[in-house]
Scaffold this motif. Structure first.
Motif, short mmCIF file in Angstrom:
data_model
loop_
_atom_site.label_atom_id
_atom_site.label_comp_id
_atom_site.label_asym_id
_atom_site.label_seq_id
_atom_site.Cartn_x
_atom_site.Cartn_y
_atom_site.Cartn_z
N LYS A 62 -66.20 72.02 91.42
CA LYS A 62 -64.79 71.73 91.71
C LYS A 62 -64.51 70.29 91.34
O LYS A 62 -65.24 69.37 91.77
N ASP A 63 -63.47 70.07 90.53
CA ASP A 63 -63.08 68.72 90.11
C ASP A 63 -64.25 67.95 89.53
O ASP A 63 -64.43 66.75 89.78
N GLY A 64 -65.09 68.64 88.76
CA GLY A 64 -66.20 68.00 88.08
C GLY A 64 -67.41 67.73 88.95
O GLY A 64 -68.37 67.11 88.49
N LYS A 65 -67.40 68.20 90.19
CA LYS A 65 -68.51 67.97 91.11
C LYS A 65 -69.11 69.31 91.57
O LYS A 65 -68.38 70.25 91.84
N VAL A 66 -70.43 69.34 91.64
CA VAL A 66 -71.11 70.54 92.12
C VAL A 66 -70.99 70.60 93.64
O VAL A 66 -71.51 69.73 94.34
N VAL A 67 -70.31 71.63 94.12
CA VAL A 67 -70.12 71.77 95.57
C VAL A 67 -71.02 72.86 96.15
O VAL A 67 -71.15 72.97 97.38
N PHE A 68 -71.63 73.66 95.28
CA PHE A 68 -72.54 74.69 95.76
C PHE A 68 -73.54 74.98 94.65
O PHE A 68 -73.15 75.22 93.50
N GLU A 69 -74.82 74.92 94.96
CA GLU A 69 -75.87 75.14 93.97
C GLU A 69 -77.01 75.87 94.66
O GLU A 69 -77.74 75.31 95.46
N ARG A 70 -77.14 77.12 94.35
CA ARG A 70 -78.07 78.02 95.04
C ARG A 70 -79.06 78.61 94.04
O ARG A 70 -78.66 79.15 93.01
N TYR A 71 -80.36 78.53 94.37
CA TYR A 71 -81.40 79.14 93.55
C TYR A 71 -82.26 80.04 94.42
O TYR A 71 -82.49 79.75 95.60
N SER A 72 -82.75 81.12 93.81
CA SER A 72 -83.60 82.05 94.58
C SER A 72 -85.05 81.59 94.54
O SER A 72 -85.40 80.56 93.94
N LYS A 73 -85.89 82.35 95.15
CA LYS A 73 -87.28 81.97 95.41
C LYS A 73 -88.02 81.55 94.15
O LYS A 73 -88.06 82.26 93.15
N GLY A 74 -88.62 80.37 94.22
CA GLY A 74 -89.46 79.88 93.13
C GLY A 74 -88.71 79.19 92.01
O GLY A 74 -89.34 78.69 91.07
N LEU A 75 -87.38 79.14 92.08
CA LEU A 75 -86.60 78.56 91.00
C LEU A 75 -86.00 77.22 91.40
O LEU A 75 -85.75 76.98 92.58
N THR A 76 -85.79 76.38 90.40
CA THR A 76 -85.14 75.08 90.61
C THR A 76 -84.09 74.91 89.53
O THR A 76 -83.95 75.76 88.64
N ARG A 77 -83.41 73.79 89.56
CA ARG A 77 -82.35 73.54 88.60
C ARG A 77 -82.83 73.60 87.17
O ARG A 77 -82.09 74.04 86.27
N ASP A 78 -84.04 73.21 86.89
CA ASP A 78 -84.46 73.07 85.50
C ASP A 78 -84.99 74.35 84.87
O ASP A 78 -85.42 74.32 83.71
N TYR A 79 -84.96 75.46 85.57
CA TYR A 79 -85.29 76.74 84.93
C TYR A 79 -84.13 77.17 84.05
O TYR A 79 -82.95 77.00 84.40
N ASN A 80 -84.47 77.71 82.89
CA ASN A 80 -83.43 78.28 82.04
C ASN A 80 -83.51 79.79 82.03
O ASN A 80 -84.50 80.38 82.49
N TYR A 81 -82.46 80.43 81.53
CA TYR A 81 -82.31 81.88 81.63
C TYR A 81 -81.83 82.44 80.30
O TYR A 81 -81.04 81.81 79.59
N GLU A 82 -82.29 83.63 79.97
CA GLU A 82 -81.75 84.37 78.82
C GLU A 82 -80.31 84.73 79.14
O GLU A 82 -80.02 85.43 80.10
N LEU A 83 -79.38 84.25 78.32
CA LEU A 83 -77.95 84.41 78.61
C LEU A 83 -77.32 85.62 77.93
O LEU A 83 -76.16 85.91 78.17
N TYR A 84 -78.07 86.29 77.08
CA TYR A 84 -77.52 87.44 76.36
C TYR A 84 -76.19 87.05 75.71
O TYR A 84 -76.12 86.10 74.95
N SER A 85 -75.11 87.77 75.99
CA SER A 85 -73.87 87.58 75.23
C SER A 85 -73.14 86.28 75.50
O SER A 85 -72.17 85.97 74.80
N ILE A 86 -73.57 85.49 76.48
CA ILE A 86 -72.99 84.16 76.61
C ILE A 86 -73.37 83.31 75.40
O ILE A 86 -72.70 82.32 75.09
N THR A 87 -74.38 83.72 74.67
CA THR A 87 -74.70 83.10 73.39
C THR A 87 -73.47 83.12 72.48
O THR A 87 -73.24 82.18 71.71
N LYS A 88 -72.69 84.19 72.55
CA LYS A 88 -71.48 84.30 71.72
C LYS A 88 -70.49 83.18 72.03
O LYS A 88 -69.79 82.71 71.13
N ASN A 89 -70.43 82.78 73.28
CA ASN A 89 -69.44 81.77 73.64
C ASN A 89 -69.80 80.39 73.10
O ASN A 89 -68.93 79.61 72.71
N VAL A 90 -71.09 80.09 73.05
CA VAL A 90 -71.53 78.86 72.39
C VAL A 90 -71.24 78.95 70.90
O VAL A 90 -70.81 77.97 70.28
#
Length: 388
Positions: A62-90
């Motif tokens: 919100k307004d350029g600031k992270v107000v909620f950042e949730r990761y599940s078990k074993g994950l942190t911010r620096d893990y990346n993910y296969e984005l599938y069709s979000i590749t199209k948006n890049v």
């Protein structure tokens, strides 16, 4: 009102944040410090855990600031993910940048570009002379491809994807009808790479990833010719997905640089071959009641930009795929999450303020989320494993 520091957020849930990358990332704020009610966000996280959903990351900006950042078990911010069709948006953003630079045009014919790069495919492109870049980006080329039910070579093991795409036959003239097919992003990758004079993934790194301070990114699954698809294979962190949403909100501007012009951004995110589809961007299909632009990937990957609220919602997940393109179970899930939890949090009709109790409630819930893995709702491929 207090802004949460990196140290404080790390103390909240040490497993959630990788401090090494934080300097180049987005600032944090307690939700209430920017007028957001944290209670619906906490309730959303609780709802995910109760239903044992495999939601791997969930970020609200919100307004350029992270107000909620949730990761599940074993994950942190620096893990990346296969984005599938979000590749199209890049890919769409790269196309916009190349148009701004004069190296591409939305009305350029793709066949001459591709035949120049691949003379061996001249005959295969003979029946595709009317296809323009805008048709490729709006899923309206009119090409048809008979996908195999499992292990289709377009996704798995094709030594030459462009040759495979070139052999498809036109079903109708270009520009007449929306038809979502992953033949189109192969044509996009090859055309834009030729226009850029370099592989598309290299151009994306120069034009987007590095200027936007992204890290741990990878664009994988190239064929034997070195061609990546622009429809899948990109891996990003959730926090960097959020930056893409912010780029949409800002009209293509990032940290003082106009990466894509405002006029071109408007073109990319305006309806094209369908009222709810632009140039690889989906429109008002998650939130129909106000302006909304989003990117959507297979199995539950989303970037939702809400211009009137200056807010972005990001999710990576393994949620069910049944139900079709626009009504799959993962699409229904993100619609519910945004409508019933995120929008009420952003509305903050109760005028919630930052208190020790609200800090404690969010701290506790993020810690619980960090111990919850969830049950995958879709079959997993090796590429679905989060990676550092």
């Amino acid at each position: 009102m207090t802004t949460i520091t990196l140290a404080a957020m790390t103390a909240i849930a040490a497993s959630l944040i990788c401090t090494a990358a934080a300097a180049a990332d987005l600032p944090h704020a307690w939700p209430e410090s920017v007028g957001v009610d944290s209670r619906p966000l906490v309730q959303l996280s609780e709802w995910i855990r109760r239903r044992d959903l495999d939601v791997r990351s969930l970020v609200v900006v919100k307004d350029g600031k992270v107000v909620f950042e949730r990761y599940s078990k074993g994950l942190t911010r620096d893990y990346n993910y296969e984005l599938y069709s979000i590749t199209k948006n890049v890919t769409s953003l790269c196309a916009g940048a190349l148009v701004d630079e004069g190296r591409s045009r939305f009305d350029e014919k793709i066949a001459p570009v591709l035949v120049k790069a691949r003379p061996d495919l001249k005959d295969a492109f003979a029946d595709k002379q009317g296809i323009e870049l805008r048709h490729v980006l709006s899923m309206s080329t009119g090409l048809v491809y008979n996908f195999q039910p499992t292990d289709d070579p377009i996704y798995y093991g094709a030594p030459d994807r462009l040759k495979l795409a070139a052999t498809t036959a036109p079903k109708r003239p270009p520009g007449q009808e929306f038809e979502y097919t992953d033949i189109n992003p192969i044509l996009a990758s090859a055309t834009l790479g030729a226009d850029a004079g370099m592989p598309l993934q290299n151009y994306a790194e120069q034009k987007l990833f590095k200027p936007m301070g992204m890290s741990h990114y990878a664009w994988e699954r190239a064929d034997d010719k070195g061609l990546v698809s622009s429809g899948w294979g990109l891996r990003l962190r959730a926090i960097d997905m959020a930056k893409l949403g912010m780029l949409v909100l800002s009209g293509g501007r990032w940290d003082g640089q106009q990466l894509v012009s405002q006029a071109t951004m408007r073109t990319l995110t305006a309806p094209t071959s369908a009222p709810w589809y632009g140039m690889y961007w989906w429109l008002n299909d998650i939130v129909p009641t106000e302006p909304e632009v989003h990117a959507m990937g297979f199995k539950g990957q989303f970037i939702v930009a809400l211009p009137e609220r200056n807010a972005v919602v990001v999710m990576t997940s393994m949620l069910p795929i049944e139900g079709g393109l626009r009504e799959s179970q993962n699409v229904l899930a993100i619609r519910k999450m945004v409508k019933e939890f995120v929008l009420p949090a952003l509305d903050n009709k109760a005028g919630a303020r930052l208190t020790r109790a609200s800090e404690k409630a969010m701290t506790k819930e993020l810690a619980l989320a960090a111990q919850h893995a969830g049950k995958p709702g879709a079959p997993a491929d090796p590429t679905d494993t989060p990676r550092l």
